[in-house]
Design a protein around this motif. Structure first.
Motif, PDB file in Angstrom:
ATOM      1  N   THR A   1       0.626  -7.985 -21.571  1.00  0.00           N
ATOM      2  CA  THR A   1       0.675  -6.793 -22.412  1.00  0.00           C
ATOM      3  C   THR A   1       2.093  -6.484 -22.890  1.00  0.00           C
ATOM      4  O   THR A   1       2.272  -5.948 -23.978  1.00  0.00           O
ATOM      5  N   ALA A   2       3.095  -6.850 -22.107  1.00  0.00           N
ATOM      6  CA  ALA A   2       4.486  -6.560 -22.493  1.00  0.00           C
ATOM      7  C   ALA A   2       4.850  -7.284 -23.789  1.00  0.00           C
ATOM      8  O   ALA A   2       5.487  -6.699 -24.672  1.00  0.00           O
ATOM      9  N   ASP A   3       4.450  -8.551 -23.908  1.00  0.00           N
ATOM     10  CA  ASP A   3       4.740  -9.302 -25.138  1.00  0.00           C
ATOM     11  C   ASP A   3       4.065  -8.679 -26.358  1.00  0.00           C
ATOM     12  O   ASP A   3       4.671  -8.529 -27.412  1.00  0.00           O
ATOM     13  N   PHE A   4       2.796  -8.332 -26.207  1.00  0.00           N
ATOM     14  CA  PHE A   4       2.069  -7.695 -27.314  1.00  0.00           C
ATOM     15  C   PHE A   4       2.724  -6.371 -27.696  1.00  0.00           C
ATOM     16  O   PHE A   4       2.885  -6.054 -28.872  1.00  0.00           O
ATOM     17  N   SER A   5       3.091  -5.582 -26.682  1.00  0.00           N
ATOM     18  CA  SER A   5       3.677  -4.266 -26.933  1.00  0.00           C
ATOM     19  C   SER A   5       5.023  -4.365 -27.642  1.00  0.00           C
ATOM     20  O   SER A   5       5.357  -3.520 -28.464  1.00  0.00           O
ATOM     21  N   ARG A   6       5.807  -5.413 -27.313  1.00  0.00           N
ATOM     22  CA  ARG A   6       7.096  -5.615 -27.993  1.00  0.00           C
ATOM     23  C   ARG A   6       6.896  -6.059 -29.432  1.00  0.00           C
ATOM     24  O   ARG A   6       7.650  -5.673 -30.327  1.00  0.00           O
ATOM     25  N   GLU A   7       5.878  -6.878 -29.653  1.00  0.00           N
ATOM     26  CA  GLU A   7       5.679  -7.458 -30.980  1.00  0.00           C
ATOM     27  C   GLU A   7       5.042  -6.486 -31.979  1.00  0.00           C
ATOM     28  O   GLU A   7       5.339  -6.521 -33.160  1.00  0.00           O
ATOM     29  N   TYR A   8       4.158  -5.624 -31.488  1.00  0.00           N
ATOM     30  CA  TYR A   8       3.387  -4.771 -32.401  1.00  0.00           C
ATOM     31  C   TYR A   8       3.632  -3.284 -32.110  1.00  0.00           C
ATOM     32  O   TYR A   8       3.290  -2.800 -31.025  1.00  0.00           O
ATOM     33  N   PRO A   9       4.161  -2.538 -33.065  1.00  0.00           N
ATOM     34  CA  PRO A   9       4.430  -1.108 -32.871  1.00  0.00           C
ATOM     35  C   PRO A   9       3.199  -0.290 -32.465  1.00  0.00           C
ATOM     36  O   PRO A   9       3.324   0.677 -31.718  1.00  0.00           O
ATOM     37  N   ALA A  10       2.017  -0.671 -32.934  1.00  0.00           N
ATOM     38  CA  ALA A  10       0.811   0.090 -32.592  1.00  0.00           C
ATOM     39  C   ALA A  10       0.503   0.023 -31.097  1.00  0.00           C
ATOM     40  O   ALA A  10      -0.221   0.868 -30.577  1.00  0.00           O
ATOM     41  N   LEU A  11       1.058  -0.981 -30.415  1.00  0.00           N
ATOM     42  CA  LEU A  11       0.797  -1.156 -28.984  1.00  0.00           C
ATOM     43  C   LEU A  11       1.966  -0.712 -28.123  1.00  0.00           C
ATOM     44  O   LEU A  11       1.889  -0.755 -26.897  1.00  0.00           O
ATOM     45  N   ALA A  12       3.046  -0.279 -28.744  1.00  0.00           N
ATOM     46  CA  ALA A  12       4.271   0.080 -28.009  1.00  0.00           C
ATOM     47  C   ALA A  12       4.015   1.219 -27.035  1.00  0.00           C
ATOM     48  O   ALA A  12       3.229   2.131 -27.309  1.00  0.00           O
ATOM     49  N   GLY A  13       4.708   1.133 -25.900  1.00  0.00           N
ATOM     50  CA  GLY A  13       4.640   2.203 -24.918  1.00  0.00           C
ATOM     51  C   GLY A  13       3.515   2.074 -23.918  1.00  0.00           C
ATOM     52  O   GLY A  13       3.356   2.944 -23.063  1.00  0.00           O
TER      53      GLY A  13
ATOM     54  N   SER B   1     -10.508   2.195 -41.465  1.00  0.00           N
ATOM     55  CA  SER B   1      -9.697   2.272 -42.685  1.00  0.00           C
ATOM     56  C   SER B   1      -9.907   1.107 -43.643  1.00  0.00           C
ATOM     57  O   SER B   1      -9.571   1.203 -44.820  1.00  0.00           O
ATOM     58  N   GLY B   2     -10.420  -0.008 -43.125  1.00  0.00           N
ATOM     59  CA  GLY B   2     -10.535  -1.210 -43.944  1.00  0.00           C
ATOM     60  C   GLY B   2      -9.237  -1.991 -44.051  1.00  0.00           C
ATOM     61  O   GLY B   2      -9.148  -2.984 -44.767  1.00  0.00           O
ATOM     62  N   VAL B   3      -8.190  -1.554 -43.333  1.00  0.00           N
ATOM     63  CA  VAL B   3      -6.898  -2.249 -43.326  1.00  0.00           C
ATOM     64  C   VAL B   3      -6.986  -3.394 -42.319  1.00  0.00           C
ATOM     65  O   VAL B   3      -7.443  -3.189 -41.193  1.00  0.00           O
ATOM     66  N   PRO B   4      -6.559  -4.611 -42.678  1.00  0.00           N
ATOM     67  CA  PRO B   4      -6.626  -5.738 -41.739  1.00  0.00           C
ATOM     68  C   PRO B   4      -5.910  -5.428 -40.424  1.00  0.00           C
ATOM     69  O   PRO B   4      -4.876  -4.745 -40.408  1.00  0.00           O
ATOM     70  N   LEU B   5      -6.454  -5.948 -39.322  1.00  0.00           N
ATOM     71  CA  LEU B   5      -5.942  -5.627 -37.990  1.00  0.00           C
ATOM     72  C   LEU B   5      -4.455  -5.936 -37.843  1.00  0.00           C
ATOM     73  O   LEU B   5      -3.709  -5.118 -37.305  1.00  0.00           O
ATOM     74  N   LEU B   6      -4.004  -7.089 -38.305  1.00  0.00           N
ATOM     75  CA  LEU B   6      -2.588  -7.422 -38.146  1.00  0.00           C
ATOM     76  C   LEU B   6      -1.686  -6.414 -38.843  1.00  0.00           C
ATOM     77  O   LEU B   6      -0.621  -6.067 -38.338  1.00  0.00           O
ATOM     78  N   GLN B   7      -2.130  -5.920 -39.977  1.00  0.00           N
ATOM     79  CA  GLN B   7      -1.359  -4.905 -40.695  1.00  0.00           C
ATOM     80  C   GLN B   7      -1.344  -3.590 -39.909  1.00  0.00           C
ATOM     81  O   GLN B   7      -0.319  -2.910 -39.830  1.00  0.00           O
ATOM     82  N   VAL B   8      -2.480  -3.235 -39.310  1.00  0.00           N
ATOM     83  CA  VAL B   8      -2.549  -2.023 -38.484  1.00  0.00           C
ATOM     84  C   VAL B   8      -1.607  -2.142 -37.289  1.00  0.00           C
ATOM     85  O   VAL B   8      -0.873  -1.205 -36.949  1.00  0.00           O
ATOM     86  N   LEU B   9      -1.591  -3.308 -36.650  1.00  0.00           N
ATOM     87  CA  LEU B   9      -0.763  -3.513 -35.460  1.00  0.00           C
ATOM     88  C   LEU B   9       0.728  -3.398 -35.756  1.00  0.00           C
ATOM     89  O   LEU B   9       1.511  -3.049 -34.873  1.00  0.00           O
ATOM     90  N   ARG B  10       1.112  -3.670 -36.987  1.00  0.00           N
ATOM     91  CA  ARG B  10       2.535  -3.657 -37.353  1.00  0.00           C
ATOM     92  C   ARG B  10       3.094  -2.251 -37.590  1.00  0.00           C
ATOM     93  O   ARG B  10       4.268  -2.087 -37.899  1.00  0.00           O
ATOM     94  N   HIS B  11       2.240  -1.235 -37.482  1.00  0.00           N
ATOM     95  CA  HIS B  11       2.662   0.154 -37.708  1.00  0.00           C
ATOM     96  C   HIS B  11       2.129   1.034 -36.589  1.00  0.00           C
ATOM     97  O   HIS B  11       1.168   0.688 -35.910  1.00  0.00           O
ATOM     98  N   SER B  12       2.726   2.191 -36.433  1.00  0.00           N
ATOM     99  CA  SER B  12       2.165   3.166 -35.491  1.00  0.00           C
ATOM    100  C   SER B  12       0.881   3.725 -36.072  1.00  0.00           C
ATOM    101  O   SER B  12       0.754   3.876 -37.300  1.00  0.00           O
ATOM    102  N   LEU B  13      -0.059   4.047 -35.199  1.00  0.00           N
ATOM    103  CA  LEU B  13      -1.326   4.608 -35.661  1.00  0.00           C
ATOM    104  C   LEU B  13      -1.131   6.061 -36.085  1.00  0.00           C
ATOM    105  O   LEU B  13      -0.260   6.752 -35.557  1.00  0.00           O
ATOM    106  N   PRO B  14      -1.927   6.547 -37.040  1.00  0.00           N
ATOM    107  CA  PRO B  14      -1.814   7.950 -37.461  1.00  0.00           C
ATOM    108  C   PRO B  14      -2.026   8.881 -36.255  1.00  0.00           C
ATOM    109  O   PRO B  14      -3.014   8.750 -35.542  1.00  0.00           O
ATOM    110  N   PRO B  15      -1.118   9.817 -36.016  1.00  0.00           N
ATOM    111  CA  PRO B  15      -1.218  10.665 -34.831  1.00  0.00           C
ATOM    112  C   PRO B  15      -2.354  11.678 -34.902  1.00  0.00           C
ATOM    113  O   PRO B  15      -2.824  12.161 -33.872  1.00  0.00           O
ATOM    114  N   ASP B  16      -2.828  11.997 -36.096  1.00  0.00           N
ATOM    115  CA  ASP B  16      -3.838  13.034 -36.236  1.00  0.00           C
ATOM    116  C   ASP B  16      -5.256  12.491 -36.413  1.00  0.00           C
ATOM    117  O   ASP B  16      -6.182  13.238 -36.691  1.00  0.00           O
ATOM    118  N   LEU B  17      -5.449  11.184 -36.244  1.00  0.00           N
ATOM    119  CA  LEU B  17      -6.771  10.600 -36.408  1.00  0.00           C
ATOM    120  C   LEU B  17      -7.647  10.949 -35.207  1.00  0.00           C
ATOM    121  O   LEU B  17      -7.262  10.681 -34.064  1.00  0.00           O
TER     122      LEU B  17
END
Length: 197
Positions: free
Chosen positions: A119-131, A152-168
């Motif tokens: 999980t540490a590697d994934f969390s470092r690589e993808y902001p959506a998994l950080a912390g 959202s219809g946004v591809p998973l890799l694109q979602v992983l590269r950003h933080s998730l919306p906090p108000d969803l």
């Protein structure tokens, strides 16, 4: 707004039924399509459609014949209930299946089997998994990313590269050996959860 319009019905089972047990909830076309799939994929396909129809029959008294679900394609399946477009999300992992349906509430659903990962590697690589400090937190973030991708219809890799919306609006359901996450549109939606219909 009519309360029924905001309702979400979520069903899951942690052990797939045999295909024959799902047969009465599938159309002839779906049954023929299932026979063209691998055993594993056919079980997932049959269970997902059967569970969607069983939810609608139980909570809306809608006969399986009044429910149409599109066959798999590049797009997510569409759900027609008595000729009205409804919202549907289906997810499966290992022996588990989960389905969410709603009349108007846009949905994204993911279920994942909990298994050891770096999980540490994934969390470092993808902001959506950080912390994610432990396996449970990692799988909460992972299922949220997958559910949001479907929502959202946004591809998973694109979602992983950003933080998730906090108000969803999201709902997490830790299960025996699995983590489930549902993303939905309206924060005031009423959620009904059913295990193993």
């Amino acid at each position: 707004m009519d309360r029924d319009l905001q309702m979400i019905w979520l069903g899951y089972r942690l052990q797939l039924w045999p295909q024959a047990q799902c047969r009465s909830s599938l159309t002839d076309t779906e049954w023929q399509y299932a026979s063209s799939l691998s055993t594993k994929r056919s079980l997932q396909f049959c269970n997902g459609r059967a569970l969607a129809r069983q939810l609608l029959q139980r909570y809306q008294a809608i006969s399986p014949v009044g429910v149409g679900i599109s066959l798999p394609s590049d797009a997510a399946p569409t759900l027609m209930v008595r000729n009205e477009l409804w919202q549907l999300s289906i997810s499966h992992s290992a022996q588990a299946i989960a389905v969410a349906v709603s009349r108007t509430n846009k949905l994204g659903l993911d279920i994942e089997q909990l298994k050891p990962r770096n999980t540490a590697d994934f969390s470092r690589e993808y902001p959506a998994l950080a912390g994610a400090s432990d396996q449970l937190a990692f799988y909460q973030r992972w299922t949220a990313a997958e559910a949001y991708s479907k929502y959202s219809g946004v591809p998973l890799l694109q979602v992983l590269r950003h933080s998730l919306p906090p108000d969803l609006p999201t709902h997490y359901l830790p299960l025996n050996g699995y983590m489930l996450c549902l993303c939905y549109q309206h924060a005031d939606a009423e959620l009904t959860i059913t295990e193993d219909l």
